[in-house]
Design a protein around this motif. Structure first.
Motif, PDB file in Angstrom:
ATOM      1  N   VAL A 160       0.822  -1.222   0.000  1.00 61.01           N
ATOM      2  CA  VAL A 160       0.000   0.000   0.000  1.00 61.01           C
ATOM      3  C   VAL A 160       0.859   1.276   0.000  1.00 61.01           C
ATOM      4  O   VAL A 160       0.630   2.181  -0.836  1.00 61.01           O
ATOM      5  CB  VAL A 160      -1.023  -0.014   1.167  1.00 61.01           C
ATOM      6  CG1 VAL A 160      -1.739   1.319   1.284  1.00 61.01           C
ATOM      7  CG2 VAL A 160      -2.036  -1.133   0.959  1.00 61.01           C
TER       8      VAL A 160
ATOM      9  N   ARG B   6      -7.749   4.607  -2.613  1.00 55.25           N
ATOM     10  CA  ARG B   6      -8.870   3.692  -2.777  1.00 55.25           C
ATOM     11  C   ARG B   6      -8.439   2.435  -3.531  1.00 55.25           C
ATOM     12  O   ARG B   6      -8.704   1.323  -3.101  1.00 55.25           O
ATOM     13  CB  ARG B   6      -9.998   4.407  -3.531  1.00 55.25           C
ATOM     14  CG  ARG B   6     -11.337   3.763  -3.350  1.00 55.25           C
ATOM     15  CD  ARG B   6     -12.408   4.514  -4.063  1.00 55.25           C
ATOM     16  NE  ARG B   6     -12.446   4.153  -5.475  1.00 55.25           N
ATOM     17  CZ  ARG B   6     -13.368   4.571  -6.317  1.00 55.25           C
ATOM     18  NH1 ARG B   6     -14.305   5.393  -5.908  1.00 55.25           N
ATOM     19  NH2 ARG B   6     -13.355   4.193  -7.564  1.00 55.25           N
TER      20      ARG B   6
ATOM     21  N   SER C 110      -5.582   0.344  -1.531  1.00 56.51           N
ATOM     22  CA  SER C 110      -6.063  -0.446  -0.388  1.00 56.51           C
ATOM     23  C   SER C 110      -7.019  -1.549  -0.840  1.00 56.51           C
ATOM     24  O   SER C 110      -6.958  -2.680  -0.337  1.00 56.51           O
ATOM     25  CB  SER C 110      -6.739   0.472   0.630  1.00 56.51           C
ATOM     26  OG  SER C 110      -7.798   1.186  -0.001  1.00 56.51           O
ATOM     27  N   ALA C 111      -7.881  -1.233  -1.811  1.00 60.22           N
ATOM     28  CA  ALA C 111      -8.846  -2.245  -2.265  1.00 60.22           C
ATOM     29  C   ALA C 111      -8.121  -3.421  -2.933  1.00 60.22           C
ATOM     30  O   ALA C 111      -8.511  -4.575  -2.777  1.00 60.22           O
ATOM     31  CB  ALA C 111      -9.848  -1.616  -3.233  1.00 60.22           C
TER      32      ALA C 111
ATOM     33  N   ALA D  16      -6.596  -5.547  -0.041  1.00 60.89           N
ATOM     34  CA  ALA D  16      -7.632  -6.260   0.733  1.00 60.89           C
ATOM     35  C   ALA D  16      -8.215  -7.408  -0.089  1.00 60.89           C
ATOM     36  O   ALA D  16      -8.433  -8.511   0.431  1.00 60.89           O
ATOM     37  CB  ALA D  16      -8.740  -5.287   1.139  1.00 60.89           C
TER      38      ALA D  16
ATOM     39  N   VAL E 257     -10.904  -5.856   5.216  1.00 54.63           N
ATOM     40  CA  VAL E 257     -10.929  -4.390   5.154  1.00 54.63           C
ATOM     41  C   VAL E 257     -10.533  -3.799   6.508  1.00 54.63           C
ATOM     42  O   VAL E 257      -9.737  -2.854   6.580  1.00 54.63           O
ATOM     43  CB  VAL E 257     -12.332  -3.898   4.717  1.00 54.63           C
ATOM     44  CG1 VAL E 257     -12.443  -2.386   4.836  1.00 54.63           C
ATOM     45  CG2 VAL E 257     -12.617  -4.357   3.292  1.00 54.63           C
TER      46      VAL E 257
ATOM     47  N   GLU F 172      -7.365  -1.565   7.454  1.00 58.92           N
ATOM     48  CA  GLU F 172      -7.541  -0.245   8.086  1.00 58.92           C
ATOM     49  C   GLU F 172      -6.573  -0.115   9.256  1.00 58.92           C
ATOM     50  O   GLU F 172      -5.908   0.900   9.440  1.00 58.92           O
ATOM     51  CB  GLU F 172      -8.981  -0.080   8.590  1.00 58.92           C
ATOM     52  CG  GLU F 172      -9.219   1.263   9.287  1.00 58.92           C
ATOM     53  CD  GLU F 172     -10.587   1.347   9.949  1.00 58.92           C
ATOM     54  OE1 GLU F 172     -11.042   0.334  10.515  1.00 58.92           O
ATOM     55  OE2 GLU F 172     -11.193   2.431   9.914  1.00 58.92           O
TER      56      GLU F 172
ATOM     57  N   ILE G 266     -11.796   2.066   1.826  1.00 62.00           N
ATOM     58  CA  ILE G 266     -11.416   0.745   1.280  1.00 62.00           C
ATOM     59  C   ILE G 266     -12.665   0.053   0.733  1.00 62.00           C
ATOM     60  O   ILE G 266     -12.644  -0.505  -0.373  1.00 62.00           O
ATOM     61  CB  ILE G 266     -10.736  -0.139   2.352  1.00 62.00           C
ATOM     62  CG1 ILE G 266      -9.590   0.627   3.023  1.00 62.00           C
ATOM     63  CG2 ILE G 266     -10.213  -1.434   1.725  1.00 62.00           C
ATOM     64  CD1 ILE G 266      -8.964  -0.090   4.212  1.00 62.00           C
TER      65      ILE G 266
END
Lengths: 162, 435
Positions: free
Chosen positions: B129, B140, B143-144, B147, B388, B392, B402
């Protein structure tokens, strides 16, 4: 309590789990490389596994790491959350106490009938007694959590593995 | 009281206390015990609890759970995943979205030696990340991607959820592992494409490529330690299972030994890291063991009440085509995934769902893979989305941001679900070729 729980799970963490990993690996090498399988290997591995999977229970209860749905944690008003938190820890303690009782019963039966491993002379009852002790400690840890002030949880995922 | 009515009441109460936040394991076990006590007397309930704990705790197959968790923990603490990520970056640096693609590939590689998506998200969250954001990817997308790609760890073997499913359903764990390979590869490709098509979320490939070349001057031979070790361990562990050389339990022991030796030789294992890995393994194993035991006590009670038969009969009487039933089950899991943890969801629903999928003609191995893909989705969808929240915590990026990015990946996973329904061979072909 924290120290006692650390001791309870500590010897399993630092001795029994490495011993289990070593035994599983050694058995593979002895079986496939030297054609010398350990006759008692599976019996011992199963009993070590039992210690590994229950030793962490008091710690998981003490640190509130059990897998649970936290949907309402941030929705409920603080007072309601505290009240429900107390209730759920008491309910969990009750179930843990029932488990301790059930397995104590099993341990007595095992001692009475002389149950033990097939390929090596290891009686089962001390292992059942250990499970009962783990469940009883979990019940105590849950009760302690029930009577200590509750904070809304900072989500802890250490025991929630997927 | 009619056993069926009792079964419905006990299930309802159990669901209520689970949603209210009681630990899933104790809710399952407590509900099963109360049901047994009413149906057959308290002594029968106590006997069932004792037997379930003893039988599961000494179940030889369950040895794979602590072993594969330990393997993932050792790799996590040894930092081997970082090498794979750097290598993947170099390989994909000229692709559009190459850094995101390399994150997906590294997560898949990490998944090939661990069965835990939480370990994968914690590891890749720390590594990938910050790099992606530094090179112009939006928070966005960065992180997505992490995850979502981390969920590959539970479909690509070895997989802890597949072990749990195998133990519970008495399905061959080796066959389940092999069945996860093709869907795992397809999902990896889907996720890579999902990153590449989001062009507005990342900078031009040429800009990133220049930075990658500038910043990563470590010799390839140095980086190859992580890649080679992971490839070797995967081939030995999963190849050994496929060839029939090892049982999954033996393979798990060999895997732990292999990772440990590599971590020691490459001087990446400290005493503190080893202690943390061992402790985490014992704690996680305990939580999973209890949930499995609770689920077994409850499901044995449900069998006595014939609730399972009633639900299967009800579904059969609908005379709906199997794909419709499976899509309805997918919708059910999406809903449950929104309110429940994945292991809880799996154990809670298996007593009812497995008989249904068998009744409509699907193989238990296929069902294991199908449910695992749905579990992947559950790990991403709000409000529970476990991955998620872990991310975080690792990165500090708000969960809402996320969640906003994971929908593209959820769509990719749902496409996989549809493919599995209409082409079940995706999961069943490879295990059918096993010796």
């Amino acid at each position: 309590m924290r120290r006692f729980i650390a001791f309870f799970e500590g010897w399993v963490v630092y001795i029994v789990l490495p011993a289990l990993a070593l035994l599983v690996t050694a058995d593979v090498i002895l079986r496939y490389v030297l054609n010398l399988p350990l006759q008692w290997g599976n019996d011992v591995k199963e009993l070590l596994l039992l210690l590994v999977v229950v030793a962490g229970l008091p710690g998981v209860s003490h640190d509130d790491q059990h897998i649970r749905v936290g949907l309402l944690d941030n929705v409920l008003p603080r007072r309601v959350y505290r009240a429900w938190s107390t209730v759920r820890h008491i309910l969990t303690a009750l179930v843990a106490a029932v488990i301790a009782y059930a397995v104590t019963d099993l341990a007595f039966d095992m001692a009475r009938y002389g149950d033990g491993a097939e390929m090596i002379a290891i009686p089962f009852w001390p292992f059942a007694a250990f499970v009962a002790a783990a469940a009883a400690l979990s019940a105590v840890a849950e009760l302690l959590r029930a009577i200590t002030p509750h904070k809304k949880p900072a989500t802890d995922f250490s025991a929630k593995d997927g | 009281m009619e056993p069926l009515t009792l079964g419905i009441i006990v299930m309802s109460i159990m669901l209520i206390v689970v949603v209210l936040g009681m630990p899933v394991a104790y809710a399952l076990l407590g509900a099963g015990a109360i049901g047994y006590a009413i149906l057959s007397g308290p002594s029968q309930a106590l006997t069932q609890i004792g037997i379930a704990l003893w039988d599961n705790g000494t179940n030889f197959l369950f040895i794979t759970v602590p072993m594969f968790i330990l393997m993932g923990q050792l790799i996590f603490h040894a930092g081997l995943a970082e090498d794979i990520f750097t290598l993947a970056q170099r390989a994909t640096r000229r692709l559009p979205g190459g850094l995101g693609v390399s994150t997906v590939l590294a997560s898949a590689g990490f998944g090939a030696v661990t069965g835990s998506s939480v370990a994968a998200v914690a590891t890749m969250g720390n590594i990938a990340v910050p790099q992606m954001i530094k090179r112009g990817y939006t928070e966005r997308l960065a992180s997505a991607t992490v995850a979502s790609a981390a969920t590959l760890a539970i479909i690509i073997p070895p997989s802890v959820p597949l072990v749990i499913y195998g133990v519970w359903s008495e399905t061959s764990i080796g066959a389940l592992f092999i069945a996860g390979i093709v869907p795992g590869i397809i999902l990896t490709l889907f996720y890579a494409v999902t990153v590449m098509v989001q062009r507005s979320q990342y900078p031009a490939a040429s800009i990133v490529a220049a930075k990658v070349e500038d910043e990563h001057r470590r010799p390839l031979s140095d980086l190859a330690v992580g890649l080679v070790s992971i490839v070797v361990i995967f081939i030995v562990v999963i190849g050994g299972i496929y060839a029939g050389a090892f049982t999954p339990t033996e393979a798990s022991g060999v895997g732990v030994a292999g990772v440990f030796i590599i971590a020691i030789i490459s001087r990446r294992m400290t005493l503190a890291a080893l202690r943390a890995a061992l402790k985490e393994t014992v704690r996680t194993s305990a939580a999973i063991f209890m949930i499995l035991t609770g689920g077994i006590v409850l499901s044995r009670f449900l069998v006595q009440t014939r609730l399972t038969d009633a639900v299967v009969g009800l579904i059969s009487d609908l005379n709906a085509p199997p794909p419709v039933i499976l899509l309805a089950l997918a919708a059910l899991y999406l809903f449950l995934g929104a309110i429940m943890d994945t292991f809880g969801m799996l154990i809670l629903t298996l007593p009812l769902v497995l008989p249904i999928t068998i009744a409509i003609g699907y193989d238990p191995i296929w069902t294991g893979i199908y449910l695992t893909v749905l579990m992947e989705v559950a790990m991403l969808t709000p409000p529970i989305g476990l991955n998620v929240f872990v991310l975080e915590r690792v990165t500090g990026i708000p969960a809402q941001r996320i969640f906003a990015g994971v929908w593209h990946f959820v769509a990719a996973s749902m496409l996989m679900v549809v493919l599995l329904i209409f082409f079940p061979e995706i999961a069943t072909w490879l295990p059918n070729t096993m010796r």
